[in-house]
Design an enzyme around this catalytic site. Structure first.
Site, PDB file in Angstrom:
ATOM      1  N   CYS A   1      79.761  91.477   2.075  1.00 13.54           N
ATOM      2  CA  CYS A   1      80.224  92.694   2.321  1.00 13.54           C
ATOM      3  C   CYS A   1      81.331  93.044   1.881  1.00 13.54           C
ATOM      4  O   CYS A   1      82.378  92.276   2.029  1.00 13.54           O
ATOM      5  CB  CYS A   1      80.116  92.856   3.972  1.00 13.54           C
ATOM      6  SG  CYS A   1      80.672  94.568   4.516  1.00 13.54           S
ATOM      7  N   ASN A   2      81.657  93.785   0.926  1.00 10.93           N
ATOM      8  CA  ASN A   2      82.746  94.036   0.183  1.00 10.93           C
ATOM      9  C   ASN A   2      83.778  94.472   1.251  1.00 10.93           C
ATOM     10  O   ASN A   2      85.131  94.298   1.203  1.00 10.93           O
ATOM     11  CB  ASN A   2      82.606  95.511  -0.700  1.00 10.93           C
ATOM     12  CG  ASN A   2      81.671  94.651  -2.112  1.00 10.93           C
ATOM     13  OD1 ASN A   2      82.119  94.397  -3.026  1.00 10.93           O
ATOM     14  ND2 ASN A   2      80.459  94.971  -1.791  1.00 10.93           N
TER      15      ASN A   2
ATOM     16  N   ASP B   1      76.704  90.356   6.781  1.00 11.15           N
ATOM     17  CA  ASP B   1      76.781  91.989   6.365  1.00 11.15           C
ATOM     18  C   ASP B   1      77.074  92.813   7.440  1.00 11.15           C
ATOM     19  O   ASP B   1      76.538  92.183   8.708  1.00 11.15           O
ATOM     20  CB  ASP B   1      75.874  92.430   5.401  1.00 11.15           C
ATOM     21  CG  ASP B   1      76.176  93.910   4.755  1.00 11.15           C
ATOM     22  OD1 ASP B   1      77.668  93.968   4.589  1.00 11.15           O
ATOM     23  OD2 ASP B   1      75.493  94.680   4.725  1.00 11.15           O
TER      24      ASP B   1
ATOM     25  N   CYS C   1      79.613  97.995  -3.190  1.00 11.96           N
ATOM     26  CA  CYS C   1      79.016  97.652  -1.681  1.00 11.96           C
ATOM     27  C   CYS C   1      77.604  97.131  -1.677  1.00 11.96           C
ATOM     28  O   CYS C   1      76.860  97.563  -2.765  1.00 11.96           O
ATOM     29  CB  CYS C   1      78.958  99.256  -1.200  1.00 11.96           C
ATOM     30  SG  CYS C   1      78.003  99.062   0.508  1.00 11.96           S
ATOM     31  N   THR C   2      77.436  96.078  -1.064  1.00 11.92           N
ATOM     32  CA  THR C   2      76.097  95.480  -1.284  1.00 11.92           C
ATOM     33  C   THR C   2      74.978  96.451  -0.549  1.00 11.92           C
ATOM     34  O   THR C   2      73.688  95.905  -0.988  1.00 11.92           O
ATOM     35  CB  THR C   2      76.277  93.953  -0.414  1.00 11.92           C
ATOM     36  OG1 THR C   2      76.715  94.382   1.061  1.00 11.92           O
ATOM     37  CG2 THR C   2      77.367  93.269  -0.897  1.00 11.92           C
TER      38      THR C   2
ATOM     39  N   TYR D   1      80.826  99.563   8.718  1.00 14.87           N
ATOM     40  CA  TYR D   1      82.168  99.086   8.685  1.00 14.87           C
ATOM     41  C   TYR D   1      83.220 100.218   7.989  1.00 14.87           C
ATOM     42  O   TYR D   1      84.417 100.222   8.445  1.00 14.87           O
ATOM     43  CB  TYR D   1      82.185  97.652   8.252  1.00 14.87           C
ATOM     44  CG  TYR D   1      81.797  96.605   8.942  1.00 14.87           C
ATOM     45  CD1 TYR D   1      81.257  96.740  10.167  1.00 14.87           C
ATOM     46  CD2 TYR D   1      82.089  95.352   8.470  1.00 14.87           C
ATOM     47  CE1 TYR D   1      80.714  95.663  10.997  1.00 14.87           C
ATOM     48  CE2 TYR D   1      81.892  94.219   9.284  1.00 14.87           C
ATOM     49  CZ  TYR D   1      81.302  94.452  10.597  1.00 14.87           C
ATOM     50  OH  TYR D   1      80.793  93.352  11.378  1.00 14.87           O
ATOM     51  N   GLY D   2      82.610 100.773   7.077  1.00 15.76           N
ATOM     52  CA  GLY D   2      83.257 101.569   6.108  1.00 15.76           C
ATOM     53  C   GLY D   2      83.927 102.868   6.765  1.00 15.76           C
ATOM     54  O   GLY D   2      85.059 103.325   6.232  1.00 15.76           O
TER      55      GLY D   2
HETATM   56  N1  DGL Z   1      77.566  96.412   2.650  1.00 15.21           N
HETATM   57  C1  DGL Z   1      78.877  96.699   3.127  1.00 15.21           C
HETATM   58  C2  DGL Z   1      79.884  96.684   1.889  1.00 15.21           C
HETATM   59  O1  DGL Z   1      79.515  95.890   0.911  1.00 15.21           O
HETATM   60  C3  DGL Z   1      78.807  97.849   3.560  1.00 15.21           C
HETATM   61  C4  DGL Z   1      79.973  98.278   4.493  1.00 15.21           C
HETATM   62  C5  DGL Z   1      79.648  99.470   5.475  1.00 15.21           C
HETATM   63  O2  DGL Z   1      79.123  98.830   6.588  1.00 15.21           O
HETATM   64  O3  DGL Z   1      80.311 100.382   5.539  1.00 15.21           O
HETATM   65  O4  DGL Z   1      80.711  97.210   1.862  1.00 15.21           O
END
Ligand code: DGL
Length: 285
Positions: free
Chosen positions: A81-82, A18, A191-192, A50-51
């Site tokens: 990670c979505n 993730d 989001c996880t 990442y978002g």
């Molecule tokens: N856990 C990530 C997801 O499921 C978070 C993404 C991020 O880092 O913004 O989208």
């Protein structure tokens, strides 16, 4: 050094990755479903969230970490990670030699469960604007209205191990109250990271919303794909604690694993370069 047959042996670990700590919610479900499997977990916390990143950056990090996990002997990759799944799963699937499982917001279960036919979706901005998510919505939103809210600030809070401060609760309320006002009875945790906010969300929405967390469904999918590929670990084999790696210092990963998963495992710092993280330890350009 592993030989090639070792890389896909049933006793090899499952790689789970993730952007940061959120994939621990998937790891928790996989361990519950498959207690005989070893797991190697990578948190790319140096580059989270990442978002807030661009698509190319997310794709190169996902590929680099997937390749690194293959070199560690992973027999399967779970992109927990979505955001990374939405941006890069098709490309990464083509480039890796091991079975790969991604995650996506639970739009389908929300559409089948919502009685009011109004559901809220909390996910990252990148996930919500992705073509993959938009086509998911088109498929299931014919007779159900989805109120999609980017969860700005939520991943950052969880990365700091904040799952309940007054500021975080106020932010959550600002996202959830409009959904409640619109009659939503279902909330997709897209989001996880967000399952770690379940208590704070419950305090705000009470019993008015059902929370949709797909981690158990993902764990079942992991089990199916292991079986299809003859990769299930032998039952009765002794299993070590998951091996945790972080591209950051790992202190928060260790803290969240201990407090929320009751796992006292060491976290090793790892450098996994990708094209735009040229100087391995530097922040992304
Ligand atoms: N856990 C990530 C997801 O499921 C978070 C993404 C991020 O880092 O913004 O989208």
């Amino acid at each position: 050094m592993h030989d090639v047959s070792d890389l896909t042996a049933p006793h090899a670990p499952i790689g789970v990755f993730d952007s940061g700590l959120g994939g621990l919610s998937v790891l928790r479900a996989v361990r519950a479903q498959l207690p005989g499997e070893s797991i190697v977990y990578v948190a790319d916390s140096l580059y989270a969230p990442y978002g807030e990143r661009d698509d190319a950056f997310i794709a190169e990090r996902t590929l680099a970490i997937g390749q690194w996990l293959v070199t560690q002997g992973a027999k399967m990759l779970v992109v927990a990670c979505n955001t990374a799944t939405a941006q890069s799963i098709a490309m990464v699937r083509e480039r890796l030699s091991i079975p790969l499982i991604g995650v996506e917001p639970g739009i389908k279960p929300a559409a089948s469960q919502s009685k009011s036919r109004v559901a809220g979706v909390l996910a990252t901005q990148v996930t919500l604007r992705s073509a993959r998510f938009q086509s998911l919505l088109e498929r299931y939103a014919a007779d159900c209205r989805f109120i999609c809210q980017p969860g700005h600030g939520l991943v950052q809070a969880i990365e700091r191990c904040d799952v309940g401060s007054a500021e975080l609760r106020a932010l959550l309320r600002s996202y959830l109250q409009p959904m409640l006002d619109a009659g939503a009875d279902t909330l997709v945790l897209g989001c996880t990271h967000y399952p770690f906010l379940d208590a704070a969300i419950r305090d705000i929405v009470g019993e008015r919303m059902a929370l949709i967390d797909t981690s158990v469904a993902i764990a079942r999918q992991v089990e199916r794909v292991l079986d299809q590929n003859g990769l299930r670990a032998a039952s009765g084999a002794s299993v070590d604690l998951p091996r945790f790696y972080s591209t950051s210092d790992g202190a928060h990963l260790q803290q969240l694993a201990a407090t929320l998963l009751h796992l006292d495992a060491a976290v090793e710092r790892v450098v996994i370069p990708s094209p735009s993280t040229a100087a391995p330890d530097s922040e992304a350009a």
